[in-house]
Design a protein around this motif. Structure first.
Motif, PDB file in Angstrom:
ATOM      1  N   LYS A 180       0.825  -1.205   0.000  1.00 24.07           N
ATOM      2  CA  LYS A 180       0.000   0.000   0.000  1.00 24.07           C
ATOM      3  C   LYS A 180       0.863   1.260   0.000  1.00 24.07           C
ATOM      4  N   ASN A 181       2.149   1.091   0.318  1.00 24.65           N
ATOM      5  CA  ASN A 181       3.082   2.212   0.313  1.00 24.65           C
ATOM      6  C   ASN A 181       3.525   2.480  -1.129  1.00 24.65           C
ATOM      7  N   PRO A 182       3.130   3.607  -1.717  1.00 30.05           N
ATOM      8  CA  PRO A 182       3.459   3.860  -3.128  1.00 30.05           C
ATOM      9  C   PRO A 182       4.959   3.830  -3.407  1.00 30.05           C
ATOM     10  N   GLU A 183       5.763   4.404  -2.492  1.00 29.59           N
ATOM     11  CA  GLU A 183       7.213   4.422  -2.690  1.00 29.59           C
ATOM     12  C   GLU A 183       7.757   2.998  -2.771  1.00 29.59           C
ATOM     13  N   ARG A 184       7.314   2.153  -1.810  1.00 35.00           N
ATOM     14  CA  ARG A 184       7.822   0.784  -1.774  1.00 35.00           C
ATOM     15  C   ARG A 184       7.354   0.001  -2.999  1.00 35.00           C
ATOM     16  N   ARG A 185       6.136   0.257  -3.434  1.00 34.74           N
ATOM     17  CA  ARG A 185       5.620  -0.451  -4.617  1.00 34.74           C
ATOM     18  C   ARG A 185       6.467  -0.113  -5.846  1.00 34.74           C
ATOM     19  N   ILE A 186       6.843   1.140  -5.974  1.00 34.91           N
ATOM     20  CA  ILE A 186       7.698   1.545  -7.097  1.00 34.91           C
ATOM     21  C   ILE A 186       9.042   0.816  -7.030  1.00 34.91           C
ATOM     22  N   GLU A 187       9.619   0.747  -5.827  1.00 32.88           N
ATOM     23  CA  GLU A 187      10.912   0.072  -5.661  1.00 32.88           C
ATOM     24  C   GLU A 187      10.820  -1.403  -6.047  1.00 32.88           C
ATOM     25  N   LEU A 188       9.723  -2.061  -5.632  1.00 32.06           N
ATOM     26  CA  LEU A 188       9.560  -3.482  -5.948  1.00 32.06           C
ATOM     27  C   LEU A 188       9.378  -3.699  -7.454  1.00 32.06           C
ATOM     28  N   LEU A 189       8.596  -2.842  -8.079  1.00 30.40           N
ATOM     29  CA  LEU A 189       8.392  -2.978  -9.524  1.00 30.40           C
ATOM     30  C   LEU A 189       9.697  -2.729 -10.285  1.00 30.40           C
ATOM     31  N   GLN A 190      10.472  -1.756  -9.837  1.00 27.62           N
ATOM     32  CA  GLN A 190      11.769  -1.513 -10.470  1.00 27.62           C
ATOM     33  C   GLN A 190      12.669  -2.741 -10.342  1.00 27.62           C
ATOM     34  N   SER A 191      12.693  -3.327  -9.147  1.00 28.74           N
ATOM     35  CA  SER A 191      13.512  -4.524  -8.923  1.00 28.74           C
ATOM     36  C   SER A 191      13.060  -5.671  -9.811  1.00 28.74           C
ATOM     37  N   LEU A 192      11.730  -5.820  -9.982  1.00 28.21           N
ATOM     38  CA  LEU A 192      11.201  -6.900 -10.810  1.00 28.21           C
ATOM     39  C   LEU A 192      11.586  -6.700 -12.276  1.00 28.21           C
ATOM     40  N   ALA A 193      11.468  -5.471 -12.755  1.00 35.62           N
ATOM     41  CA  ALA A 193      11.837  -5.191 -14.146  1.00 35.62           C
ATOM     42  C   ALA A 193      13.318  -5.489 -14.387  1.00 35.62           C
ATOM     43  N   ILE A 194      14.170  -5.060 -13.473  1.00 35.59           N
ATOM     44  CA  ILE A 194      15.609  -5.303 -13.619  1.00 35.59           C
ATOM     45  C   ILE A 194      15.916  -6.794 -13.517  1.00 35.59           C
ATOM     46  N   ALA A 195      15.193  -7.506 -12.640  1.00 36.94           N
ATOM     47  CA  ALA A 195      15.391  -8.959 -12.518  1.00 36.94           C
ATOM     48  C   ALA A 195      15.048  -9.664 -13.828  1.00 36.94           C
ATOM     49  N   TYR A 196      13.970  -9.240 -14.478  1.00 36.65           N
ATOM     50  CA  TYR A 196      13.619  -9.825 -15.774  1.00 36.65           C
ATOM     51  C   TYR A 196      14.710  -9.524 -16.820  1.00 36.65           C
ATOM     52  N   ALA A 197      15.262  -8.319 -16.745  1.00 36.56           N
ATOM     53  CA  ALA A 197      16.340  -7.970 -17.673  1.00 36.56           C
ATOM     54  C   ALA A 197      17.539  -8.901 -17.467  1.00 36.56           C
ATOM     55  N   LYS A 198      17.869  -9.177 -16.204  1.00 37.70           N
ATOM     56  CA  LYS A 198      18.987 -10.083 -15.917  1.00 37.70           C
ATOM     57  C   LYS A 198      18.704 -11.497 -16.405  1.00 37.70           C
ATOM     58  N   GLN A 199      17.412 -11.830 -16.543  1.00 33.18           N
ATOM     59  CA  GLN A 199      17.007 -13.143 -17.072  1.00 33.18           C
ATOM     60  C   GLN A 199      16.906 -13.121 -18.601  1.00 33.18           C
ATOM     61  N   ASN A 200      17.324 -12.010 -19.203  1.00 36.68           N
ATOM     62  CA  ASN A 200      17.287 -11.862 -20.662  1.00 36.68           C
ATOM     63  C   ASN A 200      15.867 -11.943 -21.202  1.00 36.68           C
ATOM     64  N   GLN A 201      14.960 -11.252 -20.519  1.00 35.87           N
ATOM     65  CA  GLN A 201      13.569 -11.183 -20.962  1.00 35.87           C
ATOM     66  C   GLN A 201      13.194  -9.702 -21.139  1.00 35.87           C
ATOM     67  N   PRO A 202      13.644  -9.098 -22.235  1.00 37.20           N
ATOM     68  CA  PRO A 202      13.445  -7.659 -22.412  1.00 37.20           C
ATOM     69  C   PRO A 202      11.984  -7.239 -22.488  1.00 37.20           C
ATOM     70  N   ASN A 203      11.150  -8.037 -23.151  1.00 32.45           N
ATOM     71  CA  ASN A 203       9.745  -7.631 -23.314  1.00 32.45           C
ATOM     72  C   ASN A 203       9.037  -7.529 -21.967  1.00 32.45           C
ATOM     73  N   LYS A 204       9.260  -8.506 -21.099  1.00 30.97           N
ATOM     74  CA  LYS A 204       8.631  -8.461 -19.780  1.00 30.97           C
ATOM     75  C   LYS A 204       9.199  -7.311 -18.949  1.00 30.97           C
ATOM     76  N   ALA A 205      10.502  -7.085 -19.054  1.00 33.04           N
ATOM     77  CA  ALA A 205      11.119  -5.983 -18.313  1.00 33.04           C
ATOM     78  C   ALA A 205      10.536  -4.642 -18.752  1.00 33.04           C
ATOM     79  N   ILE A 206      10.383  -4.462 -20.053  1.00 30.87           N
ATOM     80  CA  ILE A 206       9.828  -3.210 -20.584  1.00 30.87           C
ATOM     81  C   ILE A 206       8.377  -3.049 -20.160  1.00 30.87           C
ATOM     82  N   SER A 207       7.611  -4.115 -20.262  1.00 29.91           N
ATOM     83  CA  SER A 207       6.184  -4.050 -19.929  1.00 29.91           C
ATOM     84  C   SER A 207       5.975  -3.594 -18.487  1.00 29.91           C
ATOM     85  N   ILE A 208       6.770  -4.123 -17.576  1.00 31.82           N
ATOM     86  CA  ILE A 208       6.641  -3.734 -16.163  1.00 31.82           C
ATOM     87  C   ILE A 208       7.116  -2.299 -15.963  1.00 31.82           C
ATOM     88  N   ALA A 209       8.255  -1.957 -16.562  1.00 26.08           N
ATOM     89  CA  ALA A 209       8.817  -0.617 -16.373  1.00 26.08           C
ATOM     90  C   ALA A 209       7.859   0.463 -16.854  1.00 26.08           C
TER      91      ALA A 209
END
Length: 719
Positions: free
Chosen positions: A432-461
């Protein structure tokens, strides 16, 4: 004026011993460990690259910096108390570097270790030399296994054996044997053991040698040496816990119990090993007491971790983590089970006790589901500790129970086991904390990038909301995702994502948000090593920032936005971009601009050219007091690099500014006097000291005496 000073300040002769101690202190604690040459723009933006560069610089540093190097390497290799209370501590800096080190950079760090090993051998302190070699061997073991660690320790022992300093040789060998035992490498030094015996036999017996004997099936020698140690311990003095553990290892229960009454649980790790030894000897009553005392007497903080880690490493019974952990105030507040349930489960697996392993995992899950444990860190630690099966089981069961609907999903761990798709829906709905939600989504997008999944990383970002009305978190995240692909050498997705970020930035209506978006992309280009694109994009950010109104009453002004963007570059250690952006600000706004941040960062990155230009800017347009302080910092940096002429020029300008003030702040004189003395201008230093008021108040006597000593000692040094 000098004749009115107290006699002790005018005529007291500072002893050579005092001067040597003072100058050593100056060389140890008052040298800024900054790069001699400016770092490439792409190095300081990467925390790991910056640390590797610093270690490389330490490894090739000249002998004139020996005392500083001893202090720096101590912080890198040896655990030190942190600035907090005495009961807390901080791990060695190398521990954090190894956790963050990508596999691709391990060969680079290994090569630096090879150089550091040679540099350590040149340090003046024999004691520290041996201790640091032992610690470095431990890090070699983590990077390359036992063979490289054994080689380093054997080489260090061979050199110590050849030393003609009898006392120093004994100290070195004892420290090195401590490391040998700690790292479980006793058998690796067997060929040199006869020589070690010959050298150490006339000296005070060493526990580490006795432990080596015990670990290499030479129990009779170990027992004889242990008895010598026990007899050499004065009556009533606390006995080393490892000595009693050694007696237990040698099946000498009566001897162990004889000294059991005069041990101290403050030994932390040795006390943990002792508890394990009593467990192994089936002495439940003593083991219970040691385990209980370990919690009731140990200072809080790292000592408890050392105690429990040493207990498990020495083969302690994991059952105690379920029946023996106390609920003492100050311990129970942080449930220690969170740190040790997975290690306990791993230990049960290695002991072929699967039912107990599953019970430990179930308790871990219960804790994880009821509170925010820092789950990701615990699961990643389990991987490093060899407990991946237990961590994976806990993760899968938490997922099956829908626990991540309430508990933050472990994004890094999910990336390690290719389970990002399983947690992605929870991340996008959680917090429910907007700041924390942004941080988690950023981490998820970068994690997908590290998994070589650019489309999913872009979609989340793209779907990440703005952190504030004027800042686009989506574009910032896209830029960070592009960095991942760039560093992996994948140019196609890298360029595609950067192009998308630029396109989105161009369509932002708010000028201040657009300017910051371009600046975020420019920082990312630098991180990716694409410096030409970084500069082009920075100029675009400056163009839009400059188009804002000049009147701050109409919202974000041009000068305010340029200052903000410059600071954002500084926060990323991109000092050249920060300096270029700062120069775009109108001159009348410099008094409200923090030029000092730029000076400090430029000095930290070894860029004295930019630091000099920034100080000049402060001189022309900024506050005089700030110029004096920054000029002193720059002068010190010049002196640290053996450039006294430039240092003196800066000091002269600082003194002129100080003299032109109606009510000069004489506290600025203190560092200036010290720097003049350090530069060999004793005459100027003494003349400046006359500016201090007389008579001296009782509060000022101490620092005046100390300053006088400092000048006197540097005068002797230049004679």
């Amino acid at each position: 004026m000098a004749t009115s000073l107290p006699f002790s300040l005018v005529q007291a002769q500072t002893s050579n011993q005092t001067c040597q101690a003072l100058l050593n202190d100056d060389r140890t604690y008052h040298v800024n460990w900054d790069p001699v040459k400016p770092l490439p723009e792409t190095v300081p933006t990467d925390a790991v690259a910056r640390q590797l560069d610093e270690l490389q610089a330490i490894a090739v540093s000249p002998s004139s910096l020996d005392l500083t190097i001893q202090r720096e390497l101590g912080q890198w290799l040896i655990e030190k108390p942190d600035p907090g209370t005495a009961e807390t501590g901080a791990p060695a800096r190398m521990d954090a570097l190894l956790k963050a080190l990508p596999n691709t950079q391990k060969p680079q760090l290994t090569a630096i270790f090879d150089q550091l090993a040679n540099r350590i051998e040149k340090l003046p302190s024999l004691n520290l030399r041996a201790e640091m070699t032992g610690k470095l061997a431990g890090y070699y073991q983590q990077l390359q296994g036992n063979d490289r660690a054994s080689l380093l320790l054997n080489q260090a022992i061979a050199k110590a054996l050849k030393s003609t300093d009898v006392q120093g040789r004994a100290v070195q060998l004892t420290k090195l044997l401590d490391a040998v035992v700690e790292l479980g490498l006793s058998t690796a030094i067997l060929p040199q053991l006869p020589q070690i015996e010959t050298v150490l036999s006339p000296s005070v017996p060493t526990l580490s040698l006795a432990r080596v004997y015990a670990n290499t099936n030479q129990s009779q020698k170990a027992l004889l040496l242990a008895d010598r140690l026990a007899k050499a311990t004065p009556a009533g003095q606390i006995v080393n816990s490892d000595l009693i553990a050694l007696y237990l290892q040698l099946n000498q229960l009566s001897r162990a119990n004889l000294y059991f009454k005069i041990i101290s649980p403050i030994d932390d790790a040795p006390y943990g090993r002792l508890a394990a030894a009593y467990d192994g000897a089936k002495q439940t009553q003593q083991a219970d007491k040691v385990f209980k005392d370990g919690f009731s007497s140990l200072p809080r903080g790292l000592a408890i971790n050392h105690f429990l880690s040493a207990y498990l490493k020495a083969g302690g019974n994991p059952d105690r983590l379920f029946t023996g952990l106390p609920t003492l105030e100050g311990v129970g507040i942080i449930d220690l089970r969170r740190d040790y349930l997975l290690p306990a489960a791993g230990e049960y697996r290695r002991r072929n006790q699967p039912e107990k392993a599953l019970r430990a995992i179930a308790q871990f899950m219960q804790l994880a589901a009821s509170s925010n444990l820092g789950l990701d860190d615990l699961l990643m630690t389990a991987i490093r500790d060899g407990n991946l099966p237990e961590a994976k089981t806990a993760f899968e069961q938490l997922l099956a129970q829908n626990a991540f609907a309430k508990v933050e999903p472990p994004i890094s761990f999910a990336g390690e086991i290719n389970a990002l798709d399983a947690i992605a829906p929870f991340v996008q709905r959680l917090s429910k904390n907007p700041e924390r939600r942004i941080e988690l989504l950023q981490s998820l997008a970068i994690a997908y990038a590290k998994q070589n999944q650019p489309n999913k990383a872009i979609s989340i970002a793209e779907r990440i909301p703005r952190r504030s009305p004027g800042y686009s978190s989506a574009i910032d995240t896209l830029a960070q995702v592009a960095i991942v692909f760039a560093k992996n050498g994948q140019k196609t997705p890298d360029q595609m994502i950067f192009a998308k970020a630029l396109s989105l930035s161009a369509n932002i209506k708010e000028i201040d948000t657009r300017a910051q978006a371009y600046a975020a992309i420019a920082r990312a280009y630098t991180n990716a090593g694409e410096t030409a694109s970084a500069e082009t994009t920075r100029q675009t950010a400056v163009k839009w920032a400059s188009s804002l109104p000049t009147d701050p009453n109409q919202g974000f002004s041009a000068n305010g936005m340029l200052s903000l963007i410059s600071q954002q570059f500084l926060n990323a250690n991109q000092v050249e971009a920060a300096w270029k952006t700062l120069q775009e600000i109108s001159h009348d706004a410099y008094k409200d601009t923090n030029i000092g941040n730029l000076v400090v960062t430029a000095l930290q990155l070894g860029n004295l050219s930019i630091a000099q230009q920034a100080v000049d800017l402060q001189y022309s347009y900024g506050a005089p007091e700030l110029f004096i302080d920054e000029a002193s910092q720059l002068a010190k940096a010049y002196l640290d690099r053996d450039r006294p002429e430039e240092a003196i020029k800066m000091l002269e300008r600082a003194v002129n500014v100080l003299n032109n003030q109606k009510k000069p702040n004489l506290s600025f004189l203190l560092p200036i006097v010290r720097l003049y003395a350090k530069a060999g201008r004793i005459d100027v230093a003494r003349e400046l000291m006359k500016k201090f008021p007389n008579p001296i108040s009782s509060n000022d006597v101490f620092w005046r005496q100390e300053l006088q000593q400092y000048v006197d000692c540097h005068q002797k040094a230049f004679l």
